[in-house]
Scaffold this motif. Structure first.
Motif, PDB file in Angstrom:
ATOM      1  N   GLY A  99      75.134  37.372  20.626  1.00 21.65           N
ATOM      2  CA  GLY A  99      74.502  36.911  21.931  1.00 21.65           C
ATOM      3  C   GLY A  99      74.918  37.403  23.156  1.00 21.65           C
ATOM      4  O   GLY A  99      74.604  36.938  24.337  1.00 21.65           O
ATOM      5  N   GLY A 100      75.829  38.495  23.221  1.00 22.81           N
ATOM      6  CA  GLY A 100      76.339  39.061  24.233  1.00 22.81           C
ATOM      7  C   GLY A 100      75.464  40.027  25.077  1.00 22.81           C
ATOM      8  O   GLY A 100      74.270  40.206  24.591  1.00 22.81           O
ATOM      9  N   LYS A 101      75.706  40.062  26.516  1.00 24.89           N
ATOM     10  CA  LYS A 101      74.482  40.603  27.326  1.00 24.89           C
ATOM     11  C   LYS A 101      75.343  41.978  27.699  1.00 24.89           C
ATOM     12  O   LYS A 101      76.611  42.053  28.098  1.00 24.89           O
ATOM     13  N   VAL A 102      74.412  42.684  27.782  1.00 29.68           N
ATOM     14  CA  VAL A 102      74.673  44.450  28.373  1.00 29.68           C
ATOM     15  C   VAL A 102      74.241  44.743  29.136  1.00 29.68           C
ATOM     16  O   VAL A 102      72.945  44.780  29.425  1.00 29.68           O
ATOM     17  N   VAL A 103      74.812  45.371  30.629  1.00 32.47           N
ATOM     18  CA  VAL A 103      74.164  46.014  31.865  1.00 32.47           C
ATOM     19  C   VAL A 103      74.354  47.484  31.910  1.00 32.47           C
ATOM     20  O   VAL A 103      75.544  47.739  32.151  1.00 32.47           O
ATOM     21  N   GLY A 104      73.370  48.145  31.810  1.00 31.69           N
ATOM     22  CA  GLY A 104      73.620  49.514  31.953  1.00 31.69           C
ATOM     23  C   GLY A 104      73.847  50.068  33.527  1.00 31.69           C
ATOM     24  O   GLY A 104      73.148  49.754  34.335  1.00 31.69           O
ATOM     25  N   VAL A 105      74.617  50.835  33.714  1.00 32.37           N
ATOM     26  CA  VAL A 105      74.955  51.268  35.132  1.00 32.37           C
ATOM     27  C   VAL A 105      74.890  52.817  35.068  1.00 32.37           C
ATOM     28  O   VAL A 105      75.343  53.655  34.402  1.00 32.37           O
ATOM     29  N   TYR A 106      74.411  53.259  36.167  1.00 32.84           N
ATOM     30  CA  TYR A 106      74.234  54.734  36.368  1.00 32.84           C
ATOM     31  C   TYR A 106      75.312  55.354  37.242  1.00 32.84           C
ATOM     32  O   TYR A 106      75.351  56.552  37.222  1.00 32.84           O
ATOM     33  N   CYS A 107      75.699  54.601  38.522  1.00 32.85           N
ATOM     34  CA  CYS A 107      76.258  55.155  39.554  1.00 32.85           C
ATOM     35  C   CYS A 107      77.401  54.410  39.935  1.00 32.85           C
ATOM     36  O   CYS A 107      77.522  53.056  39.591  1.00 32.85           O
ATOM     37  N   THR A 108      78.724  54.816  40.526  1.00 31.46           N
ATOM     38  CA  THR A 108      79.742  54.329  41.058  1.00 31.46           C
ATOM     39  C   THR A 108      79.414  53.179  42.055  1.00 31.46           C
ATOM     40  O   THR A 108      80.313  52.409  42.338  1.00 31.46           O
ATOM     41  N   TYR A 109      78.293  53.231  42.641  1.00 31.47           N
ATOM     42  CA  TYR A 109      77.797  52.465  43.793  1.00 31.47           C
ATOM     43  C   TYR A 109      77.589  50.804  42.987  1.00 31.47           C
ATOM     44  O   TYR A 109      77.719  49.998  43.715  1.00 31.47           O
ATOM     45  N   CYS A 110      77.445  50.802  41.832  1.00 28.53           N
ATOM     46  CA  CYS A 110      76.996  49.691  41.145  1.00 28.53           C
ATOM     47  C   CYS A 110      78.331  48.823  41.254  1.00 28.53           C
ATOM     48  O   CYS A 110      79.465  49.207  40.464  1.00 28.53           O
ATOM     49  N   PRO A 111      78.527  47.581  41.760  1.00 27.39           N
ATOM     50  CA  PRO A 111      79.884  46.778  41.751  1.00 27.39           C
ATOM     51  C   PRO A 111      79.729  46.134  40.339  1.00 27.39           C
ATOM     52  O   PRO A 111      79.266  44.837  40.005  1.00 27.39           O
ATOM     53  N   GLN A 112      80.555  46.790  39.540  1.00 32.22           N
ATOM     54  CA  GLN A 112      80.593  46.171  38.218  1.00 32.22           C
ATOM     55  C   GLN A 112      81.451  44.994  38.096  1.00 32.22           C
ATOM     56  O   GLN A 112      81.219  44.140  37.229  1.00 32.22           O
ATOM     57  N   GLU A 113      82.017  44.456  39.114  1.00 35.90           N
ATOM     58  CA  GLU A 113      82.989  43.222  39.318  1.00 35.90           C
ATOM     59  C   GLU A 113      81.822  41.940  38.986  1.00 35.90           C
ATOM     60  O   GLU A 113      82.294  41.209  38.293  1.00 35.90           O
ATOM     61  N   LEU A 114      80.631  42.278  39.540  1.00 38.13           N
ATOM     62  CA  LEU A 114      79.613  41.165  39.403  1.00 38.13           C
ATOM     63  C   LEU A 114      79.210  41.128  38.097  1.00 38.13           C
ATOM     64  O   LEU A 114      78.759  39.825  37.516  1.00 38.13           O
ATOM     65  N   ILE A 115      78.988  42.250  37.320  1.00 36.66           N
ATOM     66  CA  ILE A 115      78.577  42.197  35.769  1.00 36.66           C
ATOM     67  C   ILE A 115      79.626  41.083  35.131  1.00 36.66           C
ATOM     68  O   ILE A 115      79.379  40.462  34.331  1.00 36.66           O
ATOM     69  N   LEU A 116      80.861  41.714  35.295  1.00 37.77           N
ATOM     70  CA  LEU A 116      81.954  41.386  34.510  1.00 37.77           C
ATOM     71  C   LEU A 116      81.948  39.673  34.779  1.00 37.77           C
ATOM     72  O   LEU A 116      82.212  38.889  33.666  1.00 37.77           O
ATOM     73  N   ALA A 117      81.865  39.355  35.917  1.00 34.00           N
ATOM     74  CA  ALA A 117      82.158  38.010  36.408  1.00 34.00           C
ATOM     75  C   ALA A 117      80.906  37.208  35.768  1.00 34.00           C
ATOM     76  O   ALA A 117      81.070  36.000  35.625  1.00 34.00           O
ATOM     77  N   ALA A 118      79.681  37.834  35.560  1.00 37.88           N
ATOM     78  CA  ALA A 118      78.526  37.155  34.786  1.00 37.88           C
ATOM     79  C   ALA A 118      79.156  36.977  33.199  1.00 37.88           C
ATOM     80  O   ALA A 118      77.949  36.720  32.433  1.00 37.88           O
ATOM     81  N   GLY A 119      80.140  37.461  32.861  1.00 37.00           N
ATOM     82  CA  GLY A 119      80.351  37.608  31.515  1.00 37.00           C
ATOM     83  C   GLY A 119      79.769  38.636  30.636  1.00 37.00           C
ATOM     84  O   GLY A 119      79.497  38.526  29.370  1.00 37.00           O
TER      85      GLY A 119
END
Lengths: 253, 378
Positions: free
Chosen positions: B27-47
């Motif tokens: 049931g985990g969620k995965v967010v695909g990222v293309y570029c270093t501009y994407c603030p990955q911290e928000l994705i991590l904070a979303a679990g």
């Protein structure tokens, strides 16, 4: 000390042997095997000089076939070899324009003959000897006949940069009855304009020397002079500049 | 983690793919990222798991050209091609994709990619030193936060963002430490090894783990005696993003006896000096300040890139600079003019190469790089 310099180009393979105050040179078509071409050049040089292979101290090879020849002691790029060859006989030259069979180059050198900058044409035949060869074929001529048949006064502009499109442009010009001499003048201008643009990007510093097989063509020499707006030195053995540089580098390694 | 070797980085993609698959099954969620501009911290904070997506190989380009124009940057075509042919497993497992308007090509490609997966595109300001630019970027980060909250059905708390900021800062520091080792002479890592380490880390499912790996690997490198010969020349690579699959310039340079000691590009050093400051009250504002500083050529003016390259030339004792532009990347291509002037101003040879992902120009790249090296070594 005896040194051989080889310049295995896409069309012609050139060889220079320097032996004391004597020098020998040979040119052969490269054909399909750069390795065989290099080997044949060495055999020819040994033949004409009467020098034995064991007496050769260094063999330096350049040109696109430089990696194919296992008899060589060292492979060096054409860029460094042209710089070395020119610096030996024309120390006042600061810019070298070299147009060969499949590429053209602009090389800037310092007072010591060291390369300080260079540019090469991209993956395209425009501004190279191959472009001239294709156009000569279309006109039903040999590439060596182009400069004699040129009529500058009747020059037409060739617009296509692409070799294939330029070929059809010429076919349609001929169909319209434009003189061959005028078309040739346009072809020469097209090559010169393309190479001059590259030279201006690198920055032209006089004096300028023009090397490579295409420098044999007087029409291109004149057109290049007009495009650059300066005098151009044509080395006596323009086609052998790279091989000569390679042979000279052989003494230094 | 007692021992970490290069092969552990080589296998990051494979190992993490399995983990991502398992996480998804639970049931985990995965967010695909293309570029270093994407603030990955928000994705991590979303679990959720932020994961880098494929876009550095030639194989899917032909399929992409059925939809996209041929005369487009190979990175965009490759990214889209992987997605369209479902050959990037990370894309496959992603619930949503995050893109940014780093260039016109990507912006319009993302519109088409929407047909395959939900793509959220962040509008990146291109005048970063303007007040309006920063304001827009802060709003865009808020918009991303809201998007993630809705799509992943979570509530992203400030404390969770601050915690993620610590995690990402630690990983950035660890990656920079590894890169900085190459200031030594001879460099402990070849350019290909360095690329393997820096590029692979974006495919990990666990940032803390990769930080540990990087730290342990650094210790190991420092303990190990470097017995490789001194390179013929120390080369700094800058320009468009390079990953495994498109490493031809690095490979040729090193086959000719030189070493690519540092890379000022997206998965490399470009972002490694940038840490999120804890001085702000609002974590979103803190993140916005960090990400807007990334010296991508889409920014205008882009003074920090020139300053960074200049400093890297000194720190890494570079003998020459190679500036690689992928075909049709106008911003890097044009910015090459300023980079050339700066590099030559420091008295160092500079070579600008324009290429694509194919192998058709290996010989013409080789002669240019060889001539550059001859300029250094005589």
């Amino acid at each position: 000390m005896i040194s051989i310099g080889l310049d295995i180009g896409s069309v012609a393979a050139k060889g220079v042997m320097l032996a004391g105050d004597r020098s020998f040179k040979v040119v052969l078509p490269t054909g399909w095997s750069p390795r065989d071409a290099g080997h044949n050049i060495i055999e020819h040089l040994l033949d004409v000089s009467g020098i034995r292979r064991s007496e050769i101290n260094a063999i330096v090879v350049t040109g696109y076939g430089r990696v194919a020849l296992d008899e060589a002691d060292k492979a060096v790029t054409e860029i460094s070899c042209h710089a070395r060859g020119i610096a030996e006989f024309y120390p006042e030259v600061r810019t070298i324009i070299d147009i060969g069979g499949q590429d053209s180059k602009v090389i800037r050198i310092n007072e010591k003959g060291k390369v300080v900058d260079f540019a090469m044409n991209d993956k395209c035949a425009a501004g190279t000897g191959r472009f001239l060869q294709v156009m000569a074929n279309t006109l039903g001529m040999d590439v060596s006949e182009l400069s004699v048949a040129e009529i500058v006064e009747e020059k037409v502009t060739i617009n296509s940069m692409c070799t294939v499109f330029a070929e059809s442009e010429i076919v349609s010009l001929m169909a319209r009855g434009v003189s061959k001499g005028g078309i040739i003048a346009g072809i020469h201008e097209s090559v010169a304009r393309r190479v001059a643009a590259m030279a201006k990007r690198v920055g032209i510093k006089e004096k300028v020397a023009f090397t490579g097989g295409v420098a044999l063509n007087a029409g291109i020499r004149r057109a290049l002079g007009r495009e650059l707006g300066c005098d151009i030195i044509i080395p006596d053995v323009c086609q052998f500049t790279g091989a000569l540089g390679a042979a000279l580098l052989g003494f230094e390694s | 983690m007692s021992n970490v070797e290069l092969k552990d980085f080589t296998s990051i993609r494979e190992v993490n793919l399995l983990r991502i698959k398992e996480a998804k099954e639970q049931g985990g969620k995965v967010v695909g990222v293309y570029c270093t501009y994407c603030p990955q911290e928000l994705i991590l904070a979303a679990g959720a798991i932020p994961v880098g997506l494929c876009g550095t190989k030639e194989e899917p380009i032909a399929a992409a050209e059925e939809v996209l124009p041929r005369n487009l940057c190979p990175l965009i075509k490759s990214s889209y091609g992987f997605a369209a042919t479902d050959t990037c497993p990370f894309f496959h497992f992603s619930d949503v994709i995050i893109g940014e308007t780093t260039c016109d090509g990507k912006k319009k490609m993302f519109e088409i990619m929407q047909e395959i997966k939900p793509v959220h595109v962040m509008q990146l300001p291109h005048l970063k030193d303007s007040e309006a630019g920063l304001e827009l970027w802060i709003k865009e980060l808020h918009r991303l936060k809201k998007f993630l909250e809705e799509k992943l059905e979570v509530d992203i708390k400030d404390e969770a963002i601050w915690k993620a900021i610590d995690t990402v800062n630690a990983e950035t520091r660890a990656a920079k430490d590894i890169c900085d080792l190459n200031q030594m002479d001879p460099p402990p890592l070849s350019g290909l090894e360095l690329l393997t380490v820096t590029w692979s880390r974006s495919f990990t499912a666990d940032k803390n783990e990769v930080t540990n790996m990087l730290e342990t690997f650094k210790k190991r490198l420092l303990e190990k005696k470097v017995n490789r010969p001194r390179p013929r020349a120390r080369v700094l690579l800058t320009g468009c993003p390079v990953g495994l699959g498109t490493e031809k310039v690095i490979r040729i340079t090193e086959e000719l006896g030189a070493a690519v000691v540092a890379m000022e590009n997206c998965s490399g050093y470009k972002t490694l000096e940038l840490l999120t400051s804890q001085e702000f009250d609002d974590p979103i504002v803190a993140l916005a300040h960090k990400y807007i500083e990334i010296p991508c050529s889409c920014m205008s003016p882009n003074a920090y890139r020139l300053e960074l390259i200049g400093r890297m030339i000194d720190d890494f004792k570079a003998d020459a600079v190679i500036d690689l532009t992928w075909q049709a990347c106008h911003t890097y291509n044009i910015e090459a003019y300023a980079v050339e002037k700066m590099v030559k101003g420091k008295g160092i040879p500079y070579l600008h190469l324009e290429s694509d992902y194919s192998n058709s120009d290996l010989e013409s790249l080789k002669i240019r790089i060889e001539a550059l090296l001859e300029m250094v070594t005589g």
